[in-house]
Design a protein around this motif. Structure first.
Motif, mmCIF file in Angstrom:
data_model
loop_
_atom_site.group_PDB
_atom_site.id
_atom_site.type_symbol
_atom_site.label_atom_id
_atom_site.label_comp_id
_atom_site.label_asym_id
_atom_site.label_seq_id
_atom_site.Cartn_x
_atom_site.Cartn_y
_atom_site.Cartn_z
ATOM 1 N N ARG A 210 -45.646 -7.342 66.727
ATOM 2 C CA ARG A 210 -46.866 -7.878 66.130
ATOM 3 C C ARG A 210 -47.692 -6.759 65.529
ATOM 4 O O ARG A 210 -47.760 -5.651 66.047
ATOM 5 C CB ARG A 210 -47.659 -8.646 67.177
ATOM 6 N N ALA A 211 -48.326 -7.085 64.435
ATOM 7 C CA ALA A 211 -49.101 -6.097 63.688
ATOM 8 C C ALA A 211 -50.432 -5.805 64.369
ATOM 9 O O ALA A 211 -50.960 -6.598 65.149
ATOM 10 C CB ALA A 211 -49.358 -6.608 62.273
ATOM 11 N N ILE A 212 -50.958 -4.660 64.026
ATOM 12 C CA ILE A 212 -52.339 -4.292 64.333
ATOM 13 C C ILE A 212 -53.086 -4.463 63.017
ATOM 14 O O ILE A 212 -52.633 -3.991 61.977
ATOM 15 C CB ILE A 212 -52.418 -2.838 64.820
ATOM 16 N N LEU A 213 -54.209 -5.169 63.061
ATOM 17 C CA LEU A 213 -55.036 -5.322 61.866
ATOM 18 C C LEU A 213 -56.140 -4.282 61.919
ATOM 19 O O LEU A 213 -56.983 -4.309 62.812
ATOM 20 C CB LEU A 213 -55.626 -6.727 61.775
ATOM 21 N N LEU A 214 -56.105 -3.351 60.974
ATOM 22 C CA LEU A 214 -57.117 -2.311 60.859
ATOM 23 C C LEU A 214 -58.071 -2.709 59.747
ATOM 24 O O LEU A 214 -57.661 -2.864 58.603
ATOM 25 C CB LEU A 214 -56.457 -0.960 60.543
ATOM 26 N N VAL A 215 -59.340 -2.886 60.083
ATOM 27 C CA VAL A 215 -60.362 -3.233 59.103
ATOM 28 C C VAL A 215 -61.183 -1.972 58.869
ATOM 29 O O VAL A 215 -62.016 -1.600 59.690
ATOM 30 C CB VAL A 215 -61.240 -4.413 59.580
ATOM 31 N N GLU A 216 -60.894 -1.313 57.743
ATOM 32 C CA GLU A 216 -61.463 0.013 57.473
ATOM 33 C C GLU A 216 -61.600 0.212 55.964
ATOM 34 O O GLU A 216 -60.622 0.059 55.231
ATOM 35 C CB GLU A 216 -60.545 1.097 58.059
ATOM 36 N N ASP A 217 -62.797 0.559 55.515
ATOM 37 C CA ASP A 217 -63.026 0.754 54.086
ATOM 38 C C ASP A 217 -62.939 2.213 53.651
ATOM 39 O O ASP A 217 -62.702 2.489 52.485
ATOM 40 C CB ASP A 217 -64.396 0.198 53.679
ATOM 41 N N LEU B 57 -58.939 5.727 56.975
ATOM 42 C CA LEU B 57 -57.707 4.946 56.917
ATOM 43 C C LEU B 57 -56.491 5.867 56.993
ATOM 44 O O LEU B 57 -55.575 5.646 57.791
ATOM 45 C CB LEU B 57 -57.683 4.106 55.641
ATOM 46 N N ASP B 58 -56.503 6.921 56.194
ATOM 47 C CA ASP B 58 -55.409 7.886 56.208
ATOM 48 C C ASP B 58 -55.309 8.579 57.565
ATOM 49 O O ASP B 58 -54.215 8.754 58.101
ATOM 50 C CB ASP B 58 -55.600 8.918 55.089
ATOM 51 N N LEU B 59 -56.451 8.955 58.120
ATOM 52 C CA LEU B 59 -56.478 9.599 59.430
ATOM 53 C C LEU B 59 -55.867 8.688 60.494
ATOM 54 O O LEU B 59 -55.059 9.121 61.319
ATOM 55 C CB LEU B 59 -57.929 9.943 59.795
ATOM 56 N N THR B 60 -56.232 7.410 60.458
ATOM 57 C CA THR B 60 -55.701 6.455 61.435
ATOM 58 C C THR B 60 -54.194 6.290 61.266
ATOM 59 O O THR B 60 -53.443 6.296 62.254
ATOM 60 C CB THR B 60 -56.409 5.093 61.293
ATOM 61 N N ARG B 61 -53.753 6.147 60.036
ATOM 62 C CA ARG B 61 -52.305 6.011 59.788
ATOM 63 C C ARG B 61 -51.537 7.230 60.290
ATOM 64 O O ARG B 61 -50.497 7.107 60.932
ATOM 65 C CB ARG B 61 -52.042 5.812 58.297
ATOM 66 N N ARG B 62 -52.050 8.427 59.976
ATOM 67 C CA ARG B 62 -51.373 9.655 60.418
ATOM 68 C C ARG B 62 -51.366 9.764 61.937
ATOM 69 O O ARG B 62 -50.360 10.159 62.530
ATOM 70 C CB ARG B 62 -52.015 10.886 59.783
ATOM 71 N N ALA B 63 -52.480 9.420 62.561
ATOM 72 C CA ALA B 63 -52.556 9.512 64.021
ATOM 73 C C ALA B 63 -51.592 8.531 64.684
ATOM 74 O O ALA B 63 -50.904 8.889 65.646
ATOM 75 C CB ALA B 63 -53.992 9.256 64.482
ATOM 76 N N PHE B 64 -51.532 7.306 64.169
ATOM 77 C CA PHE B 64 -50.586 6.337 64.743
ATOM 78 C C PHE B 64 -49.139 6.762 64.494
ATOM 79 O O PHE B 64 -48.287 6.608 65.366
ATOM 80 C CB PHE B 64 -50.831 4.937 64.197
ATOM 81 N N ALA B 65 -48.862 7.306 63.328
ATOM 82 C CA ALA B 65 -47.505 7.783 63.044
ATOM 83 C C ALA B 65 -47.134 8.913 64.006
ATOM 84 O O ALA B 65 -46.022 8.942 64.541
ATOM 85 C CB ALA B 65 -47.393 8.249 61.596
ATOM 86 N N ARG B 66 -48.074 9.816 64.225
ATOM 87 C CA ARG B 66 -47.798 10.934 65.123
ATOM 88 C C ARG B 66 -47.610 10.459 66.569
ATOM 89 O O ARG B 66 -46.837 11.046 67.316
ATOM 90 C CB ARG B 66 -48.910 11.969 65.041
ATOM 91 N N SER B 67 -48.306 9.394 66.950
ATOM 92 C CA SER B 67 -48.137 8.874 68.316
ATOM 93 C C SER B 67 -46.963 7.897 68.403
ATOM 94 O O SER B 67 -46.759 7.269 69.425
ATOM 95 C CB SER B 67 -49.425 8.215 68.810
ATOM 96 N N PRO C 4 -46.372 -2.643 63.196
ATOM 97 C CA PRO C 4 -46.854 -2.470 61.819
ATOM 98 C C PRO C 4 -48.377 -2.444 61.781
ATOM 99 O O PRO C 4 -49.042 -3.048 62.616
ATOM 100 C CB PRO C 4 -46.303 -3.693 61.080
ATOM 101 N N LEU C 5 -48.895 -1.746 60.795
ATOM 102 C CA LEU C 5 -50.337 -1.645 60.610
ATOM 103 C C LEU C 5 -50.704 -2.393 59.332
ATOM 104 O O LEU C 5 -50.280 -2.017 58.250
ATOM 105 C CB LEU C 5 -50.737 -0.172 60.512
ATOM 106 N N GLU C 6 -51.435 -3.492 59.485
ATOM 107 C CA GLU C 6 -51.959 -4.242 58.345
ATOM 108 C C GLU C 6 -53.373 -3.754 58.107
ATOM 109 O O GLU C 6 -54.090 -3.434 59.061
ATOM 110 C CB GLU C 6 -51.978 -5.739 58.644
ATOM 111 N N VAL C 7 -53.810 -3.711 56.842
ATOM 112 C CA VAL C 7 -55.117 -3.157 56.519
ATOM 113 C C VAL C 7 -55.937 -4.151 55.710
ATOM 114 O O VAL C 7 -55.432 -4.761 54.769
ATOM 115 C CB VAL C 7 -54.976 -1.832 55.729
#
Length: 151
Positions: free
Chosen positions: A9-16, A21-31, A36-39
Protein backbone atom coordinates in the motif's frame (compact mmCIF):
# COMPACT_ATOMS: atom_id res chain seq x y z
CA UNK A 1 1.52 -23.03 -7.76
CA UNK A 2 2.04 -19.38 -8.60
CA UNK A 3 2.33 -16.98 -5.71
CA UNK A 4 2.42 -13.28 -5.95
CA UNK A 5 3.91 -10.82 -3.57
CA UNK A 6 1.33 -8.81 -1.65
CA UNK A 7 0.64 -5.38 -3.05
CA UNK A 8 2.37 -2.77 -0.97
CA UNK A 9 0.00 0.00 0.00
CA UNK A 10 1.13 3.48 -0.86
CA UNK A 11 2.06 6.30 1.46
CA UNK A 12 0.35 9.55 0.48
CA UNK A 13 2.73 12.47 0.94
CA UNK A 14 0.99 15.85 0.85
CA UNK A 15 3.84 18.32 0.33
CA UNK A 16 4.12 21.46 -1.78
CA UNK A 17 7.78 22.34 -1.19
CA UNK A 18 9.92 20.71 -3.93
CA UNK A 19 12.99 20.69 -1.67
CA UNK A 20 11.11 18.93 1.16
CA UNK A 21 9.56 16.54 -1.37
CA UNK A 22 12.98 15.62 -2.74
CA UNK A 23 14.39 15.33 0.78
CA UNK A 24 11.57 12.98 1.79
CA UNK A 25 11.99 10.83 -1.32
CA UNK A 26 15.75 10.56 -0.79
CA UNK A 27 15.35 9.75 2.89
CA UNK A 28 12.79 7.02 2.22
CA UNK A 29 14.95 5.59 -0.57
CA UNK A 30 17.95 5.53 1.75
CA UNK A 31 15.90 3.78 4.45
CA UNK A 32 14.83 1.23 1.80
CA UNK A 33 11.12 1.92 2.05
CA UNK A 34 9.37 -0.55 -0.27
CA UNK A 35 5.94 1.08 -0.17
CA UNK A 36 5.19 3.33 -3.13
CA UNK A 37 5.09 7.04 -2.43
CA UNK A 38 2.14 8.93 -3.93
CA UNK A 39 2.37 12.73 -3.89
CA UNK A 40 -0.20 15.49 -3.68
CA UNK A 41 1.45 18.89 -4.16
CA UNK A 42 -1.30 20.98 -2.58
CA UNK A 43 -4.43 20.59 -0.50
CA UNK A 44 -6.73 20.41 -3.52
CA UNK A 45 -4.70 17.50 -4.98
CA UNK A 46 -4.93 15.75 -1.62
CA UNK A 47 -8.72 16.13 -1.55
CA UNK A 48 -8.89 14.83 -5.13
CA UNK A 49 -7.95 11.42 -3.72
CA UNK A 50 -11.36 11.11 -2.00
CA UNK A 51 -13.33 10.25 -5.18
CA UNK A 52 -10.56 7.87 -6.23
CA UNK A 53 -10.96 5.95 -2.98
CA UNK A 54 -14.73 6.01 -3.42
CA UNK A 55 -14.18 4.44 -6.85
CA UNK A 56 -12.28 1.55 -5.26
CA UNK A 57 -8.62 2.54 -5.30
CA UNK A 58 -6.89 1.23 -2.16
CA UNK A 59 -6.60 3.59 0.77
CA UNK A 60 -3.05 4.63 1.63
CA UNK A 61 -1.22 2.97 4.45
CA UNK A 62 -0.63 6.39 6.00
CA UNK A 63 -0.90 10.04 4.97
CA UNK A 64 2.05 12.36 5.67
CA UNK A 65 0.50 15.80 5.70
CA UNK A 66 2.18 19.18 5.60
CA UNK A 67 0.12 22.02 7.08
CA UNK A 68 1.25 25.00 5.05
CA UNK A 69 -0.22 24.15 1.65
CA UNK A 70 -1.52 26.20 -1.28
CA UNK A 71 -5.16 26.07 -2.39
CA UNK A 72 -6.46 24.21 0.69
CA UNK A 73 -4.43 24.27 3.92
CA UNK A 74 -3.37 21.10 5.67
CA UNK A 75 -5.71 21.49 8.64
CA UNK A 76 -8.68 21.70 6.27
CA UNK A 77 -7.44 18.58 4.44
CA UNK A 78 -7.19 16.83 7.80
CA UNK A 79 -10.77 17.84 8.72
CA UNK A 80 -12.16 16.76 5.36
CA UNK A 81 -10.39 13.39 5.52
CA UNK A 82 -11.71 12.80 9.04
CA UNK A 83 -15.28 13.66 7.92
CA UNK A 84 -15.14 11.26 4.97
CA UNK A 85 -16.63 7.78 5.57
CA UNK A 86 -13.70 5.97 3.88
CA UNK A 87 -10.75 8.22 4.67
CA UNK A 88 -11.70 8.75 8.32
CA UNK A 89 -9.79 5.68 9.47
CA UNK A 90 -6.57 6.28 7.51
CA UNK A 91 -3.69 7.20 9.83
CA UNK A 92 -2.59 10.80 9.31
CA UNK A 93 0.81 12.00 10.44
CA UNK A 94 1.32 15.74 10.31
CA UNK A 95 4.86 16.25 9.01
CA UNK A 96 5.46 19.99 8.99
CA UNK A 97 7.86 22.76 9.89
CA UNK A 98 5.31 24.46 12.16
CA UNK A 99 6.10 24.39 15.86
CA UNK A 100 3.13 26.62 16.71
CA UNK A 101 1.21 25.35 19.75
CA UNK A 102 -2.08 26.27 18.07
CA UNK A 103 -1.23 24.13 15.00
CA UNK A 104 -0.27 21.17 17.18
CA UNK A 105 -3.41 21.46 19.34
CA UNK A 106 -5.69 21.93 16.31
CA UNK A 107 -4.14 19.01 14.43
CA UNK A 108 -4.72 16.64 17.36
CA UNK A 109 -8.19 18.02 18.03
CA UNK A 110 -9.09 17.43 14.37
CA UNK A 111 -7.87 13.84 14.35
CA UNK A 112 -4.15 13.70 13.57
CA UNK A 113 -2.57 10.46 14.74
CA UNK A 114 0.86 12.03 15.17
CA UNK A 115 2.58 15.41 14.80
CA UNK A 116 6.21 15.53 13.71
CA UNK A 117 8.25 18.69 13.16
CA UNK A 118 10.50 18.30 10.11
CA UNK A 119 14.16 18.43 11.07
CA UNK A 120 16.29 20.74 8.94
CA UNK A 121 19.37 18.50 9.06
CA UNK A 122 19.27 15.62 6.53
CA UNK A 123 20.72 13.05 8.95
CA UNK A 124 18.04 13.89 11.51
CA UNK A 125 15.39 13.79 8.78
CA UNK A 126 16.70 10.36 7.81
CA UNK A 127 16.14 9.24 11.43
CA UNK A 128 12.57 10.57 11.30
CA UNK A 129 11.78 8.74 8.06
CA UNK A 130 13.28 5.55 9.46
CA UNK A 131 11.00 5.84 12.49
CA UNK A 132 7.99 6.53 10.25
CA UNK A 133 8.86 3.46 8.19
CA UNK A 134 9.34 1.30 11.27
CA UNK A 135 6.15 2.29 13.03
CA UNK A 136 3.61 3.16 10.31
CA UNK A 137 4.75 0.66 7.66
CA UNK A 138 5.93 -2.31 9.72
CA UNK A 139 4.48 -2.28 13.24
CA UNK A 140 1.13 -0.50 12.95
CA UNK A 141 -1.92 -2.52 11.92
CA UNK A 142 -3.77 -0.27 9.45
CA UNK A 143 -7.44 -0.41 8.54
CA UNK A 144 -8.36 -2.41 5.44
CA UNK A 145 -7.26 -1.06 2.06
CA UNK A 146 -10.84 -1.49 0.81
CA UNK A 147 -13.10 -0.96 3.83
CA UNK A 148 -16.72 -2.01 3.80
CA UNK A 149 -18.99 0.75 2.55
CA UNK A 150 -20.49 2.91 5.29
CA UNK A 151 -24.02 2.14 6.44
Amino acid sequence: MITTEPVRRAILLVEDNPIDLDLTRRAFARSQLINPLEVARDGAEALAWLPRWEAGEPLPLVVLLDLKLPKVDGLEVLRRFREHPLACSVPIVVLTSSIEDCDIATAYRDGANSYIVKPVDFDKFLEVTSQIKLYWCLLNQPPAAHPAPPR
